[in-house]
Design a protein around this motif. Structure first.
Motif, mmCIF file in Angstrom:
data_model
loop_
_atom_site.group_PDB
_atom_site.id
_atom_site.type_symbol
_atom_site.label_atom_id
_atom_site.label_comp_id
_atom_site.label_asym_id
_atom_site.label_seq_id
_atom_site.Cartn_x
_atom_site.Cartn_y
_atom_site.Cartn_z
ATOM 1 N N SER A 34 0.831 -1.213 0.000
ATOM 2 C CA SER A 34 0.000 0.000 0.000
ATOM 3 C C SER A 34 0.866 1.265 0.000
ATOM 4 N N MET A 35 2.114 1.119 -0.498
ATOM 5 C CA MET A 35 2.989 2.289 -0.560
ATOM 6 C C MET A 35 2.678 3.072 -1.834
ATOM 7 N N THR A 36 1.407 3.401 -1.996
ATOM 8 C CA THR A 36 0.965 4.002 -3.257
ATOM 9 C C THR A 36 0.539 5.453 -3.020
ATOM 10 N N ILE A 37 0.362 6.181 -4.126
ATOM 11 C CA ILE A 37 0.091 7.621 -4.006
ATOM 12 C C ILE A 37 -1.405 7.900 -4.047
ATOM 13 N N ASP A 38 -1.847 8.771 -3.149
ATOM 14 C CA ASP A 38 -3.227 9.256 -3.174
ATOM 15 C C ASP A 38 -3.267 10.441 -4.148
ATOM 16 N N HIS A 39 -3.853 10.199 -5.323
ATOM 17 C CA HIS A 39 -3.859 11.259 -6.337
ATOM 18 C C HIS A 39 -5.005 12.239 -6.158
ATOM 19 N N THR A 40 -5.792 12.067 -5.076
ATOM 20 C CA THR A 40 -6.884 13.018 -4.862
ATOM 21 C C THR A 40 -6.385 14.241 -4.072
ATOM 22 N N THR A 41 -5.155 14.195 -3.569
ATOM 23 C CA THR A 41 -4.643 15.366 -2.843
ATOM 24 C C THR A 41 -3.447 15.931 -3.610
ATOM 25 N N ARG A 42 -3.007 17.121 -3.178
ATOM 26 C CA ARG A 42 -1.827 17.717 -3.809
ATOM 27 C C ARG A 42 -0.706 17.877 -2.795
ATOM 28 N N SER A 43 -0.795 17.132 -1.683
ATOM 29 C CA SER A 43 0.253 17.298 -0.678
ATOM 30 C C SER A 43 1.604 16.856 -1.232
ATOM 31 N N GLY A 44 2.645 17.394 -0.613
ATOM 32 C CA GLY A 44 3.986 17.030 -1.034
ATOM 33 C C GLY A 44 4.323 15.608 -0.629
ATOM 34 N N LEU A 45 5.349 15.054 -1.259
ATOM 35 C CA LEU A 45 5.789 13.692 -0.944
ATOM 36 C C LEU A 45 7.228 13.743 -0.448
ATOM 37 N N LEU A 46 7.455 13.162 0.717
ATOM 38 C CA LEU A 46 8.816 13.035 1.231
ATOM 39 C C LEU A 46 9.192 11.565 1.119
ATOM 40 N N CYS A 47 10.191 11.263 0.302
ATOM 41 C CA CYS A 47 10.517 9.867 0.015
ATOM 42 C C CYS A 47 11.925 9.546 0.507
ATOM 43 N N VAL A 48 12.036 8.472 1.256
ATOM 44 C CA VAL A 48 13.336 8.072 1.790
ATOM 45 C C VAL A 48 13.624 6.654 1.288
ATOM 46 N N GLY A 49 14.659 6.520 0.473
ATOM 47 C CA GLY A 49 14.989 5.200 -0.082
ATOM 48 C C GLY A 49 16.430 4.848 0.233
ATOM 49 N N GLY A 50 16.659 3.677 0.847
ATOM 50 C CA GLY A 50 18.010 3.240 1.174
ATOM 51 C C GLY A 50 18.394 2.037 0.338
ATOM 52 N N GLY A 51 19.578 2.062 -0.286
ATOM 53 C CA GLY A 51 20.029 0.921 -1.097
ATOM 54 C C GLY A 51 19.051 0.671 -2.232
ATOM 55 N N THR A 52 18.716 -0.630 -2.457
ATOM 56 C CA THR A 52 17.768 -0.936 -3.532
ATOM 57 C C THR A 52 16.351 -0.462 -3.172
ATOM 58 N N GLY A 53 16.172 0.048 -1.968
ATOM 59 C CA GLY A 53 14.898 0.666 -1.596
ATOM 60 C C GLY A 53 14.582 1.895 -2.442
ATOM 61 N N ILE A 54 15.516 2.357 -3.256
ATOM 62 C CA ILE A 54 15.226 3.489 -4.152
ATOM 63 C C ILE A 54 14.275 3.042 -5.275
ATOM 64 N N ALA A 55 14.193 1.724 -5.525
ATOM 65 C CA ALA A 55 13.385 1.238 -6.665
ATOM 66 C C ALA A 55 11.932 1.733 -6.612
ATOM 67 N N PRO A 56 11.170 1.443 -5.519
ATOM 68 C CA PRO A 56 9.782 1.909 -5.522
ATOM 69 C C PRO A 56 9.672 3.431 -5.452
ATOM 70 N N ILE A 57 10.703 4.104 -4.892
ATOM 71 C CA ILE A 57 10.674 5.573 -4.826
ATOM 72 C C ILE A 57 10.750 6.143 -6.248
ATOM 73 N N LYS A 58 11.604 5.532 -7.065
ATOM 74 C CA LYS A 58 11.696 5.977 -8.467
ATOM 75 C C LYS A 58 10.338 5.782 -9.158
ATOM 76 N N ALA A 59 9.687 4.654 -8.866
ATOM 77 C CA ALA A 59 8.362 4.395 -9.459
ATOM 78 C C ALA A 59 7.366 5.475 -9.016
ATOM 79 N N LEU A 60 7.439 5.891 -7.749
ATOM 80 C CA LEU A 60 6.515 6.914 -7.242
ATOM 81 C C LEU A 60 6.763 8.259 -7.942
ATOM 82 N N VAL A 61 8.048 8.597 -8.140
ATOM 83 C CA VAL A 61 8.377 9.854 -8.827
ATOM 84 C C VAL A 61 7.796 9.826 -10.248
ATOM 85 N N GLU A 62 7.970 8.701 -10.941
ATOM 86 C CA GLU A 62 7.426 8.590 -12.304
ATOM 87 C C GLU A 62 5.904 8.716 -12.297
#
Ligand SMILES: NC(=O)C1=CN([C@@H]2O[C@H](COP(=O)(O)OP(=O)(O)OC[C@H]3O[C@@H](n4cnc5c(N)ncnc54)[C@H](O)[C@@H]3O)[C@@H](O)[C@H]2O)C=CC1
Length: 390
Positions: free
Chosen positions: A246-274
């Motif tokens: 459930s690490m997914t984005i709520d597109h009904t709001t415009r709040s900012g996103l603070l993303c913290v990715g360590g090591g290969t944990g950057i993978a889903p963060i990159k997906a969220l940015v895209e």
């Protein structure tokens, strides 16, 4: 996930009995699970083929699933969501409805043998009621899912790029459409280790060409991760389970996103940015990308390219040791949670945390410290990350 335990509602009589059993067997959980599987495979030898040759991770999983179910036995919503997901997830193992009574019988025999102080007719009846309810939710969820999705997907490796001596970016083409959301993960089985499944987050938002990619780090004694990094080549076919998380984005709001990715944990963060980029709504996205050293920031170039393309995105690389990394809005040396604490406050932000279990634990504290309420912090289950560690 702890809501029902701390809830003001008094526990039901069944919940009291079930928790008493769980408390009694917890110190001998290893013995109980070993006994349970031995009994199951002796009584029902046909079921052995559904499990991996090596049962190490499997043993822990059964006990953790039981513990989770027992904790939430009075919280129908949480329990149903958890078990429905578990039931759907069991489709890829080939689990059938008539397997459930066999498992239930061996489970209750194992509990009766080891929970000698708390076991008796009433406790047994409570467990029968709980197990019947648990299995029915799992069976129903699997049957419902069968109408809309395959039990698993075959996916052919189409590219395999070694980014460091032990990290590969693996891209696959599923044999049929694979619906998922940015930030989710799937389970992967390689042809070399049948029935051993491990979770990997998708490293891209859904793409128009249907390809999926994963960042995999080969960890010591990691069967699936070593196979994916050192053995898989284009043309090999792996299996994928259903998407989850459930690490997914709520597109009904415009709040900012603070993303913290360590090591290969950057993978889903990159997906969220895209995902944010594709939705076309400008909302501030701040990424802290941590690794042990500069050389371990294997996806920094991609993240910096994204930063150059999108004015709403800032990327801050952080390395634990060695000289400060190149590039980014600013760069830091030290631990990732400490780096986050130097910025903020981030009161109007949703937060996303991804990486090793230790980072998730200390990252939550840091995020709370910079003003983000816990209900706005998303990360995958720490238990799953621990057991998926290879
Ligand atoms: N969805 C998720 O949460 C995902 C989790 N992962 C997990 O990420 C991990 C990646 O492993 P590696 O690349 O070897 O990571 P690593 O051990 O190299 O650490 C990566 C970063 O996390 C920080 N870190 C590690 N432990 C920490 C702790 N206890 N407290 C504070 N910061 C800590 C490090 O300083 C570094 O910045 C694996 O465990 C993998 O299962 C990977 C992809 C997705």
């Amino acid at each position: 996930m702890t809501a029902s335990v701390s809830s003001a509602e008094p526990a039901s009589p069944d919940a009291v009995l079930i928790r008493r059993t769980m408390a009694e067997i917890e110190p001998v959980a290893d013995k109980v699970t070993s006994y349970f599987y031995a009994l199951l495979f002796v009584q029902y030898p046909d079921l052995r083929a559904l499990f991996p040759a090596s049962m190490d991770t499997q043993r822990d999983r059964l006990f953790k699933a039981l513990l989770t179910a027992a904790q939430h036995v009075d919280d129908a919503d949480v329990l149903t969501a958890y078990l429905a997901n578990l039931g759907r997830g069991h489709r890829k193992y080939g689990t059938q409805p008539d397997h459930y009574p066999a498992v239930g019988e061996c489970l209750l025999s194992s509990l009766a043998r080891y929970a000698t102080s708390s076991w008796g007719p009433e406790t047994q009846a409570a467990w029968v009621r709980a197990y019947t309810a648990i299995s029915q939710i799992m069976i129903d969820a699997a049957a419902e899912d069968e109408a809309v999705a395959p039990a698993w997907w075959q996916a052919e490796v189409v590219s395999h790029e070694l980014r460091t001596p032990d990290i590969a970016v693996v891209t696959v083409r599923p044999d049929q459409p694979y619906p998922f959301l940015a930030g989710q993960y799937t389970s992967v089985e390689t042809p070399w280790w049948p029935r051993i499944w491990r979770h990997y987050s998708f490293a891209s938002a859904p793409r128009s060409d249907g390809l999926l990619s994963f960042h995999v780090k080969a960890v010591p004694a990691g069967w699936v991760s070593n196979a994916m990094v050192h053995r898989a080549r284009p043309g090999d076919v792996i299996r994928l389970g259903a998407p989850g998380g459930s690490m997914t984005i709520d597109h009904t709001t415009r709040s900012g996103l603070l993303c913290v990715g360590g090591g290969t944990g950057i993978a889903p963060i990159k997906a969220l940015v895209e995902d944010v980029a594709e939705h076309g709504v400008r909302r501030p996205v701040e990424v802290f990308y941590g690794a042990r050293s500069d050389q371990d920031l294997y996806d920094l170039d991609t993240m910096l390219r994204l930063e150059q393309t999108h004015p709403w995105l800032s990327v801050r690389p952080v390395v634990a040791t060695g000289p400060a990394p190149r590039g980014g809005t600013s760069s830091e040396t030290g631990q990732l949670p400490d780096a986050v604490r130097q910025y903020g406050p981030y009161r109007e932000y949703d937060a996303y945390l991804s990486g090793p279990p230790g980072l998730i634990r200390s990252g939550v504290d840091a995020l709370v410290g910079v003003g983000i309420p816990t209900d706005r912090i998303r990360h995958d289950s720490i238990e799953e990350l621990v057991s998926a560690g290879d």
